[in-house]
Motif scaffolding. Structure first.
Motif, PDB file in Angstrom:
ATOM      1  N   ASN A 142      19.532  17.851 -27.818  1.00 52.35           N
ATOM      2  CA  ASN A 142      18.781  16.613 -28.073  1.00 52.35           C
ATOM      3  C   ASN A 142      19.462  15.376 -27.504  1.00 52.35           C
ATOM      4  OD1 ASN A 142      17.562  18.539 -29.984  1.00 52.35           O
ATOM      5  ND2 ASN A 142      16.456  16.745 -30.699  1.00 52.35           N
ATOM      6  N   TYR A 143      20.756  15.237 -27.731  1.00 53.63           N
ATOM      7  CA  TYR A 143      21.390  13.998 -27.279  1.00 53.63           C
ATOM      8  C   TYR A 143      21.930  14.098 -25.854  1.00 53.63           C
ATOM      9  CZ  TYR A 143      23.702   9.531 -27.258  1.00 53.63           C
ATOM     10  OH  TYR A 143      24.058   8.238 -26.918  1.00 53.63           O
ATOM     11  N   LEU A 144      22.672  15.166 -25.548  1.00 57.07           N
ATOM     12  CA  LEU A 144      23.188  15.319 -24.192  1.00 57.07           C
ATOM     13  C   LEU A 144      22.136  15.876 -23.243  1.00 57.07           C
ATOM     14  CD1 LEU A 144      26.862  16.524 -24.733  1.00 57.07           C
ATOM     15  CD2 LEU A 144      25.888  14.236 -24.776  1.00 57.07           C
ATOM     16  N   GLU A 145      21.030  16.372 -23.797  1.00 59.53           N
ATOM     17  CA  GLU A 145      19.852  16.786 -23.039  1.00 59.53           C
ATOM     18  C   GLU A 145      20.133  17.929 -22.074  1.00 59.53           C
ATOM     19  OE1 GLU A 145      17.499  12.530 -23.235  1.00 59.53           O
ATOM     20  OE2 GLU A 145      18.939  12.855 -21.618  1.00 59.53           O
ATOM     21  N   LEU A 146      20.926  18.900 -22.521  1.00 59.18           N
ATOM     22  CA  LEU A 146      21.146  20.122 -21.758  1.00 59.18           C
ATOM     23  C   LEU A 146      19.948  21.054 -21.944  1.00 59.18           C
ATOM     24  CD1 LEU A 146      24.102  19.015 -21.782  1.00 59.18           C
ATOM     25  CD2 LEU A 146      24.858  21.392 -21.965  1.00 59.18           C
TER      26      LEU A 146
END
Length: 289
Positions: A142-146
């Protein structure tokens, strides 16, 4: 005394990364109440195309980057920083150990089942319906969008290093029980009341950390070792930057664990969804009287 810059471009933007069941809702409700349109709550991204499209977020029509001072929501990812070019991004996150997080999530979800009149499921079934290493998975996806395919192939040690590299640059990293401290600090900066009531606090709990079976404790400790390692290394950092990043612990890889767990997760969620659709909303006790 905190001096707040008056220039629109000089003001920092606070990104509060809301990991589920880490006291984040209390912060969001406080900012929403007192900042109004200066606070942006992100509800969701644009589905499966979010990694391919430059228009990742479903932004409200009223969104004004120059007038926004804080952003949060489960959908928040680091790409949101592109809307605030030239402004300092102050990232904050509250962390939680995997066992107490899962127990809290279970109690919260079962309280929702009670409200809707659905029967409870066991903690074992609930655990199987969650992502393995839920905190790290949330931060990476969600945050680092991997991508999920990248996540499935990445060794645990690399995940630890990737998260540590980002957390080292955060303005604040702490334990979820530091929620009040974080609210007080950012509230002084914004010039708003520095205390807030806790949200989503349950009076009755079906399960506690102490009543989880030994077998489930061992399973969570084994399968969620990455979450525990991130929590142990970073939950005590606070506002002060570390001169040296915490050394990476020895994390034994479990080949195929994510794929196998994810397959079972999808099946378990489908079963739970089918049960809820079949039963609908059952009459509540007071309605039967």
């Amino acid at each position: 005394m905190v001096i707040v810059p008056t220039s629109m471009t000089d003001r920092p933007v606070h990104f509060f990364v809301h990991v589920p069941k880490c006291a984040g809702r209390s912060i969001e409700l406080h900012l929403e109440k007192y900042l109004g349109e200066r606070f942006l709550y992100l509800r969701r991204k644009r589905g499966l195309k979010r990694h391919l499209s430059s228009e990742i977020y479903r932004l409200p029509q009223r969104f004004d980057p120059a007038g926004t001072d804080a952003v949060s929501g489960h959908a928040l990812g680091r790409s949101m920083a592109s809307h605030f070019k030239g402004r300092e991004i102050r990232e904050s996150v509250l962390l939680r150990d995997p066992l107490s997080m899962l127990v809290s999530f279970y109690n919260f979800r079962m309280s929702r089942f009670t409200v809707e009149g659905w029967p409870h499921v066991s903690f074992e079934r609930f655990y199987q319906s969650r992502h393995v290493n839920p905190m790290s998975t949330f931060l990476l996806v969600n945050y680092l969008e991997l991508s999920w395919t990248r996540l499935a192939r990445m060794p645990r040690a690399e995940k630890f290093e990737r998260l540590s590299e980002r957390l080292a640059d955060f303005w604040f990293v702490g334990d979820y029980r530091q929620c009040d401290s974080l609210i007080g600090r950012i509230s002084v900066e914004f010039g708003i009341p520095d205390q807030a009531p806790r949200a989503n606090v349950l009076e009755k709990k079906l399960l506690t950390v102490d009543t989880v079976s030994a077998a489930m404790r061992d399973r969570i400790l084994d399968e969620c070792a990455l979450d525990q390692a991130i929590y142990d290394a970073w939950a005590g950092r606070g506002y002060d930057r570390m001169d040296d990043r915490p050394p990476a612990p020895v994390l034994r890889d479990r080949p195929g664990l994510i794929v196998a767990h994810e397959a079972k997760r999808q099946i378990e969620n489908a079963r739970i969804t089918a049960m809820r659709k079949r039963l609908g909303r059952l009459p509540r006790p007071e309605e039967e009287a």
